[in-house]
Design a protein around this motif. Structure first.
Motif, PDB file in Angstrom:
ATOM      1  N   TYR A  17       0.829  -1.210   0.000  1.00 63.11           N
ATOM      2  CA  TYR A  17       0.000   0.000   0.000  1.00 63.11           C
ATOM      3  C   TYR A  17       0.862   1.258   0.000  1.00 63.11           C
ATOM      4  CZ  TYR A  17      -3.848  -3.164   0.746  1.00 63.11           C
ATOM      5  OH  TYR A  17      -4.756  -4.164   0.591  1.00 63.11           O
ATOM      6  N   ASP A  20       2.278   1.399  -3.462  1.00 62.87           N
ATOM      7  CA  ASP A  20       1.252   1.890  -4.375  1.00 62.87           C
ATOM      8  C   ASP A  20       1.043   3.389  -4.195  1.00 62.87           C
ATOM      9  OD1 ASP A  20      -0.707   1.937  -6.320  1.00 62.87           O
ATOM     10  OD2 ASP A  20      -2.210   0.882  -5.146  1.00 62.87           O
ATOM     11  N   ASN A  65      -4.014   5.083  -0.222  1.00 70.45           N
ATOM     12  CA  ASN A  65      -3.104   3.945  -0.109  1.00 70.45           C
ATOM     13  C   ASN A  65      -2.132   4.133   1.048  1.00 70.45           C
ATOM     14  OD1 ASN A  65      -3.173   1.667  -2.205  1.00 70.45           O
ATOM     15  ND2 ASN A  65      -3.627   3.480  -3.420  1.00 70.45           N
ATOM     16  N   ASN A  82     -10.291  -0.221  -1.725  1.00 68.24           N
ATOM     17  CA  ASN A  82      -9.000  -0.149  -2.394  1.00 68.24           C
ATOM     18  C   ASN A  82      -8.895  -1.203  -3.492  1.00 68.24           C
ATOM     19  OD1 ASN A  82      -5.902  -0.755  -2.579  1.00 68.24           O
ATOM     20  ND2 ASN A  82      -6.137   1.307  -1.728  1.00 68.24           N
ATOM     21  N   LEU A  83      -9.275  -2.428  -3.183  1.00 64.58           N
ATOM     22  CA  LEU A  83      -9.251  -3.489  -4.199  1.00 64.58           C
ATOM     23  C   LEU A  83     -10.219  -3.183  -5.337  1.00 64.58           C
ATOM     24  CD1 LEU A  83      -8.955  -6.791  -2.154  1.00 64.58           C
ATOM     25  CD2 LEU A  83      -7.310  -5.874  -3.795  1.00 64.58           C
ATOM     26  N   ASP A  86      -8.641  -0.582  -7.641  1.00 66.61           N
ATOM     27  CA  ASP A  86      -7.632  -1.162  -8.533  1.00 66.61           C
ATOM     28  C   ASP A  86      -8.287  -1.992  -9.630  1.00 66.61           C
ATOM     29  OD1 ASP A  86      -5.560   0.010  -7.135  1.00 66.61           O
ATOM     30  OD2 ASP A  86      -4.941  -1.831  -6.107  1.00 66.61           O
ATOM     31  N   GLY A  87      -9.285  -2.793  -9.238  1.00 63.80           N
ATOM     32  CA  GLY A  87      -9.981  -3.617 -10.230  1.00 63.80           C
ATOM     33  C   GLY A  87     -10.701  -2.773 -11.270  1.00 63.80           C
ATOM     34  N   VAL A 119      -1.040  -2.305 -12.613  1.00 62.98           N
ATOM     35  CA  VAL A 119      -2.100  -2.234 -11.608  1.00 62.98           C
ATOM     36  C   VAL A 119      -2.623  -3.636 -11.298  1.00 62.98           C
ATOM     37  CG1 VAL A 119      -4.406  -1.317 -11.087  1.00 62.98           C
ATOM     38  CG2 VAL A 119      -2.718   0.137 -12.198  1.00 62.98           C
ATOM     39  N   SER A 120      -2.681  -4.506 -12.301  1.00 68.52           N
ATOM     40  CA  SER A 120      -3.118  -5.892 -12.078  1.00 68.52           C
ATOM     41  C   SER A 120      -2.189  -6.623 -11.116  1.00 68.52           C
ATOM     42  CB  SER A 120      -3.174  -6.663 -13.397  1.00 68.52           C
ATOM     43  OG  SER A 120      -4.135  -6.135 -14.249  1.00 68.52           O
ATOM     44  N   PHE A 123      -2.788  -5.256  -7.673  1.00 67.08           N
ATOM     45  CA  PHE A 123      -4.065  -5.811  -7.227  1.00 67.08           C
ATOM     46  C   PHE A 123      -3.879  -7.241  -6.722  1.00 67.08           C
ATOM     47  CE2 PHE A 123      -7.784  -8.438  -8.052  1.00 67.08           C
ATOM     48  CZ  PHE A 123      -8.811  -7.723  -7.459  1.00 67.08           C
ATOM     49  N   LYS A 126      -2.056  -7.279  -3.396  1.00 71.25           N
ATOM     50  CA  LYS A 126      -2.954  -6.828  -2.327  1.00 71.25           C
ATOM     51  C   LYS A 126      -3.971  -7.912  -1.990  1.00 71.25           C
ATOM     52  CE  LYS A 126      -2.873  -1.867  -3.364  1.00 71.25           C
ATOM     53  NZ  LYS A 126      -3.698  -0.757  -3.905  1.00 71.25           N
ATOM     54  N   ARG A 127      -4.543  -8.513  -3.003  1.00 69.53           N
ATOM     55  CA  ARG A 127      -5.562  -9.552  -2.793  1.00 69.53           C
ATOM     56  C   ARG A 127      -4.972 -10.754  -2.063  1.00 69.53           C
ATOM     57  NH1 ARG A 127      -8.713 -11.982  -0.902  1.00 69.53           N
ATOM     58  NH2 ARG A 127     -10.350 -13.238  -1.769  1.00 69.53           N
TER      59      ARG A 127
END
Length: 135
Positions: A17, A20, A65, A82-83, A86-87, A119-120, A123, A126-127
């Motif tokens: 984070y 990011d 972030n 946040n997720l 990004d998605g 970004v993927s 993501f 983070k996920r």
């Protein structure tokens, strides 16, 4: 993708984070300063407005972030928003490519793909670390 993301997660689960936040603020400032030249390289006239809008969005996004990265125990809502952000960024990038890539230069298409992939990856990291942050 989740397996690859697990190997990329640093021991400090909130590092991604803060990372990011640094990327978002840099990209936001870069887009604000270079929107015109980048739009010319991309070759699609509305891109100037999209780049300026993205630059404006990325500055508070960077702060969001950073706040998550600095929190001792981020709340579920902040993590979910946040997720989702990004998605949504990745989905909007894909939509721009699907709808308008024929009007863009090869550099423009490459730029959109590269930032969407970046970004993927963020993501996915983070996920993958989400459960340990919520614990």
């Amino acid at each position: 993708m989740a397996t690859a993301a697990h190997t990329l997660i640093p021991s400090d689960r909130q590092f991604i984070y803060r990372f990011d936040a640094a990327l978002s603020s840099s990209m936001g400032i870069g887009l604000l300063v270079l929107a015109g030249p980048l739009a010319n390289l991309i070759g699609w006239a509305p891109m100037h407005t999209i780049l300026l809008s993205a630059g404006i969005f990325l500055l508070p996004w960077a702060l969001f972030n950073w706040t998550i990265g600095a929190a001792t125990g981020p709340d579920r809502l902040s993590l979910a928003v946040n997720l989702a952000g990004d998605g949504l960024w990745v989905l909007l990038s894909a939509a721009i490519l699907i709808l308008y890539s024929a009007q863009m230069t090869a550099i423009g298409v490459t730029f959109i793909i590269a930032q969407a992939l970046a970004v993927s990856v963020v993501f996915a990291i983070k996920r993958a670390g989400l459960n340990t942050l919520r614990a």
